[in-house]
Design a protein around this motif. Structure first.
Motif, short mmCIF file in Angstrom:
data_model
loop_
_atom_site.label_atom_id
_atom_site.label_comp_id
_atom_site.label_asym_id
_atom_site.label_seq_id
_atom_site.Cartn_x
_atom_site.Cartn_y
_atom_site.Cartn_z
N ASP A 78 0.85 -1.12 -0.01
CA ASP A 78 0.10 0.07 -0.06
C ASP A 78 0.92 1.29 -0.01
O ASP A 78 1.84 1.47 0.93
CB ASP A 78 -1.00 0.04 1.33
N SER A 79 0.71 2.22 -0.91
CA SER A 79 1.44 3.45 -1.06
C SER A 79 1.62 4.04 0.29
O SER A 79 2.47 5.06 0.12
CB SER A 79 1.28 3.91 -2.33
N PHE A 80 0.66 3.99 1.13
CA PHE A 80 0.66 4.95 2.13
C PHE A 80 1.08 4.30 3.68
O PHE A 80 0.93 4.66 4.55
CB PHE A 80 -0.98 5.55 2.30
N VAL A 81 1.57 3.14 3.38
CA VAL A 81 2.32 2.36 4.34
C VAL A 81 3.77 2.37 4.01
O VAL A 81 4.30 1.53 3.19
CB VAL A 81 1.67 1.06 4.65
N PHE A 82 4.36 3.46 4.47
CA PHE A 82 5.93 3.35 4.29
C PHE A 82 6.37 3.50 2.80
O PHE A 82 7.30 2.93 2.22
CB PHE A 82 6.89 2.42 4.97
N GLY A 83 5.38 3.99 1.94
CA GLY A 83 5.57 4.11 0.48
C GLY A 83 5.60 5.50 0.07
O GLY A 83 5.61 5.48 -1.35
N ARG A 84 5.91 6.47 0.80
CA ARG A 84 5.81 7.73 0.27
C ARG A 84 4.61 8.42 -0.35
O ARG A 84 4.58 9.31 -1.22
CB ARG A 84 7.14 8.02 -0.60
N GLY A 85 3.71 7.54 -0.28
CA GLY A 85 2.28 8.33 -0.86
C GLY A 85 1.85 9.44 -0.41
O GLY A 85 1.38 10.20 -1.24
N GLY A 86 1.81 9.75 0.65
CA GLY A 86 1.59 10.82 1.38
C GLY A 86 2.31 12.22 0.98
O GLY A 86 1.80 13.23 0.59
N GLU A 87 3.87 11.73 0.93
CA GLU A 87 4.51 12.82 0.34
C GLU A 87 4.18 13.27 -1.16
O GLU A 87 4.11 14.68 -1.60
CB GLU A 87 5.79 12.47 0.29
#
Length: 303
Positions: free
Chosen positions: A133-142
Motif C-alpha cells: 500500500d503506497s501509504f504504508v512506508f511508501g511515500r504516498g503521502g508525500e
C-alpha cells in the motif's frame, strides 16, 4: 509506529538529473503551459495521477481497480517492489522504472515528484505504482502533498499491505487472540542508535504485542539488539518472510537471540518482512497444511 520508508527514509537519494530551464515547473495559476495537454477546443487539459498500491506481489492480489488503471494508464511509474510478475505485464512503451533499491542506485524522490507533475501536465493519465500500500512506508503521502500543491488532480487506490499479507501467506498472523492484541508497524531503515530516531524501541518493547518491521533485513542486528537491551525476552519468536507472494518466497524462523545468525545462514535478502512476537511461532502449527505456489523452503530455518 511510523516514520517513512518504503520505509522511513534512511533512503539516500542519488543526485537528481539537472533540469534544463525549459523543463522548469510552470506556475499552477491556470496560466498557459507549453507542456500541458490540450483538448479539441484548445483548453488546457491536465491528466490524473493515480497513487496505486499493487499489493504484496501476486498479480491475483491486485485490486480490481488497480488492474483496470494499469491497463488504461498512459504511463506507469514503478519501482521493483510490485514484484516481477506484475511488472512484466506492463508494456515497455508505457512504463518507467523509477525504482530505489537498498544500497543501490535509485531515482531521487524529488525527481519522481517532478515527473508525475510533468506527465500530468502533458495531459496523460499516470499510475504511480508502489508495492503493498503506497501509504504504508511508501511515500504516498508525500507524493499526494506534492501533487496537491501544484494543482494536479490525483486519486488514491489502496493496496493489500505486505506488512500483513506476507506474514499471512507464510502462516504468521500479526494478531491472534491467544498471543497478541496489538501490532506495531516499523521501518527498518532507521539506525536505532541515532539520537533523533523516530522509532522508540524501548517503548515498543514495553508495549508488547507484535512488531512488524519493513525493509529491515540490513539493520536486523541493530534493532534486535535494541529490543534485547530494552528487556524483550531473548526467546521471543521471530520470522523473516523474503519476497512474500513472489515466486521463490522463503521463510526463516528463529528467536530474537538467534535470528541474525539464521538470516546469515539462510542468506535472507531484501525485500523481506520481519515479524517479532509470539505470533511468529504459530507458523509451526499450520505450515504443513498451507497451500500456495509461493514458497521455497529455507533449509534449516525451521529448527
Amino acid at each position: 509506529m511510523t516514520t517513512d520508508a518504503n520505509a522511513a527514509d534512511a533512503e539516500t537519494d542519488s543526485d537528481a538529473r539537472s533540469e534544463a530551464d525549459s523543463n522548469a515547473e510552470p506556475e499552477t495559476d491556470g496560466g498557459t503551459d507549453s507542456n500541458a495537454g490540450s483538448s479539441s477546443t484548445g483548453e488546457t487539459v491536465t491528466g490524473t495521477v493515480s497513487l496505486v498500491g499493487s499489493g504484496p506481489g501476486d498479480p491475483e492480489l491486485l485490486t480490481v481497480k488497480a488492474k483496470r488503471l494499469l491497463e488504461d494508464a498512459d504511463v506507469v511509474l514503478h519501482d521493483k517492489l510490485p514484484g516481477p510478475e506484475i511488472i512484466d505485464t506492463l508494456p515497455d512503451d508505457r512504463r518507467e522504472d523509477v525504482g530505489k533499491r537498498a544500497g543501490g542506485e535509485r531515482t531521487p524522490q524529488s525527481e519522481i515528484n517532478e515527473r508525475l507533475v510533468e506527465l500530468a501536465r502533458e495531459g496523460k493519465d499516470v499510475v504511480r505504482l508502489k508495492g503493498g500500500d503506497s501509504f504504508v512506508f511508501g511515500r504516498g503521502g508525500e507524493e499526494a502533498e506534492y501533487l496537491a500543491e501544484r494543482g494536479v488532480p490525483f486519486e488514491v487506490v489502496p493496496g493489500v499491505t505486505s506488512a500483513i499479507a506476507a506474514p499471512a501467506v507464510a502462516g504468521v498472523p500479526v494478531t491472534h487472540r491467544d498471543h497478541a492484541s496489538s501490532v506495531s508497524f516499523v521501518t527498518g531503515h532507521e539506525d536505532p542508535t541515532k539520537d533523533d530516531s523516530a522509532v522508540d524501541w524501548d517503548a515498543l518493547a514495553a508495549t508488547g504485542g507484535t512488531i512488524v518491521v519493513l525493509m529491515g533485513v540490513g539493520r536486523l542486528p541493530d534493532y534486535t539488539a535494541a529490543l534485547l537491551e530494552a528487556g524483550t525476552a531473548p526467546e521471543t519468536p521471530v520470522a523473516l518472510i523474503e519476497r512474500g507472494t513472489w515466486p521463490g518466497q522463503r521463510v526463516a524462523t528463529g528467536t530474537l537471540e538467534t535470528i541474525v545468525d539464521v538470516r546469515d545462514e539462510e542468506e535472507i535478502s531484501p525485500p523481506a518482512v520481519t515479524v517479532i512476537g509470539d505470533v511468529a511461532a504459530t507458523r509451526e502449527t499450520v505450515v504443513e497444511f498451507i497451500e500456495n505456489d509461493y514458497e521455497t523452503p529455507a533449509t534449516g530455518a525451521e529448527e
